[in-house]
Design an enzyme around this catalytic site. Structure first.
Site, PDB file in Angstrom:
ATOM      1  N   PRO A   2      14.254  47.968 -81.395  1.00 20.21           N
ATOM      2  CA  PRO A   2      12.899  48.412 -81.735  1.00 20.21           C
ATOM      3  C   PRO A   2      12.179  47.207 -82.100  1.00 20.21           C
ATOM      4  O   PRO A   2      12.773  46.249 -82.789  1.00 20.21           O
ATOM      5  CB  PRO A   2      13.133  49.032 -83.202  1.00 20.21           C
ATOM      6  CG  PRO A   2      14.453  49.788 -82.800  1.00 20.21           C
ATOM      7  CD  PRO A   2      15.455  48.680 -82.224  1.00 20.21           C
ATOM      8  N   GLU A   3      10.963  46.934 -81.848  1.00 24.24           N
ATOM      9  CA  GLU A   3      10.235  45.676 -82.048  1.00 24.24           C
ATOM     10  C   GLU A   3       9.108  46.347 -83.126  1.00 24.24           C
ATOM     11  O   GLU A   3       8.726  47.402 -83.373  1.00 24.24           O
ATOM     12  CB  GLU A   3       9.730  45.163 -80.662  1.00 24.24           C
ATOM     13  CG  GLU A   3      10.825  44.715 -79.941  1.00 24.24           C
ATOM     14  CD  GLU A   3      10.616  44.233 -78.581  1.00 24.24           C
ATOM     15  OE1 GLU A   3       9.408  43.801 -78.578  1.00 24.24           O
ATOM     16  OE2 GLU A   3      11.445  43.985 -77.611  1.00 24.24           O
ATOM     17  N   LYS A  54       8.662  43.302 -88.159  1.00 27.72           N
ATOM     18  CA  LYS A  54      10.041  44.104 -87.901  1.00 27.72           C
ATOM     19  C   LYS A  54      10.680  44.498 -89.071  1.00 27.72           C
ATOM     20  O   LYS A  54      11.628  44.881 -89.203  1.00 27.72           O
ATOM     21  CB  LYS A  54      10.860  43.012 -87.284  1.00 27.72           C
ATOM     22  CG  LYS A  54      10.622  42.879 -85.594  1.00 27.72           C
ATOM     23  CD  LYS A  54      11.905  42.225 -84.910  1.00 27.72           C
ATOM     24  CE  LYS A  54      11.423  42.084 -83.380  1.00 27.72           C
ATOM     25  NZ  LYS A  54      12.697  41.576 -82.914  1.00 27.72           N
TER      26      LYS A  54
END
Length: 387
Positions: A2-3, A54
């Site tokens: 995930p970014e 993030k």
């Protein structure tokens, strides 16, 4: 992994699902997780999520309107303590995401759980199959992370351009884009897409690419910025259904006003690091949909990352970099590039029995074509005994 866009969509997901929902009791951690216990227990509380790069922060707030507010809990020493609001900061690692299910449908890899005050009970879970994710009770944004590429554009841009003398910018641009001190929110697929659109070889010195941008931001761009940037203190205490929208939020509107795109002007690297993640957010649940897990639109959006005809090579940190054309002068020595080719269709449409064929190069379905950039000759030892 995930970014930035996925973490922001995760925060929207939590707010959409948990808006107006009352939670109760203690926060429960799975037995296998090595992350810290969350010492929070309240008869009635609400959850609000916000993101920055993030990281995602959940704010647990005791419900003010409930008579349970002000109730106390007794600590280990016998001292009575009033329940206070708590921030929990999450980092998703390789596979983290949130899910909101019934208690009976609790995901297998649910490692932190928040239970609703209703029957049947529902559960907000932090799910992490590979367990690289983490959370920090009473946490804050990590100080070594830079401003968010999506929602703190000017601060992020100035942070990069004012530190170009840093040794970090001696490295290839593709590796610097993963440095969260300067590019908080950029990850592997975003760096590939951004460099591909600008036709920048991934392995050229970052400083060379960025030096010419120091005076690029015009006064008009600065004037178009909304004066009040989103900060941690501006998060609303209460979130209603009309205030939480999946695709358009106050911060996104602020973002669109932050940079006025000039179609006649080619966007620079720093600007694309801001706008490309916003494209993923505009995909809405298609980029982050833990309920349906439908990534069709996201795959169609990709132009470079894991796309047919593109090459890949490991950077100096072992991360796979996707690109097209020449990798650049700073590519790792002896690196082997791979190219994705389309699998040949060998279905038998004529019917009848299939005849077994010998497995050869012509009948195999290669996934990659490997190209050796440079190989060292390994000297062979001479046979014989040492004297």
């Amino acid at each position: 992994m995930p970014e930035g866009p996925e973490l922001h969509l995760a925060s929207l997901f939590v707010n959409r699902m948990c808006g107006g929902v009352v939670f109760t009791g203690p926060v429960q951690k799975s037995e296998v997780s090595k992350n810290p216990e969350v010492s929070f227990s309240c008869p009635a509380y609400t959850i609000i999520a916000t993101s920055r790069g993030k990281e995602v922060r959940l704010t647990l707030t005791p419900q003010k309107s409930d008579s349970a507010q002000g109730r106390c809990r007794r600590g280990k020493t016998g001292q009575v303590n009033q329940v206070q609001a708590m921030d929990i900061v999450f980092r998703f690692g390789m596979s983290g995401f949130f899910r909101f299910t019934t208690e009976a449908e609790l995901p297998k890899h649910s490692h932190l759980r928040f239970y609703t005050n209703e029957k049947p009970c529902r559960v907000l879970s932090f799910v992490d199959t590979r367990r690289f994710g983490s959370w920090q009770p009473n946490g804050t944004w990590q100080p070594n992370r830079g401003p968010c590429i999506m929602f703190e554009y000017l601060s992020y841009r100035e942070n990069v351009l004012s530190h170009l003398s840093d040794r970090a910018f001696d490295r290839p641009v593709c590796e610097v884009l993963l440095n969260q001190k300067y590019f908080n929110g950029i990850g592997n697929y975003l760096r590939a897409e951004i460099l591909f659109r600008l036709n920048i070889p991934p392995f050229v010195k970052a400083r060379t690419v960025l030096e010419g941008l120091q005076t690029h931001l015009s006064d008009e761009d600065r004037k178009s910025v909304v004066k009040e940037e989103v900060t941690d203190t501006e998060v609303k205490e209460e979130v209603t259904d009309t205030e939480v929208k999946e695709e358009v939020t106050d911060r996104e509107i602020s973002d669109r006003a932050a940079v006025k795109e000039d179609e006649s002007e080619t966007p620079d690297l720093l600007r694309l690091c801001h706008t490309v993640p916003l494209e993923v957010i505009k995909l809405g649940g298609k980029g982050y949909d833990p309920e349906k897990m439908d990534y069709t639109d996201f795959k169609s959006w990709l132009q470079c990352y894991y796309v047919e005809g593109m090459k890949s090579v490991r950077d100096h940190n072992g991360r796979t970099m996707w690109f097209k054309g020449d990798p650049g002068p700073m590519a790792p020595k002896d690196a082997k590039t791979k190219m994705i080719v389309k699998k040949e269709d060998d279905h038998d449409y004529k019917g009848g029995k299939k005849v077994k064929k010998a497995r050869s190069e012509s009948t195999m379905k290669p996934k990659y074509i490997k190209e050796t950039v440079q190989e060292k000759e390994v000297p062979q030892r001479r046979a014989g005994r040492r004297k």
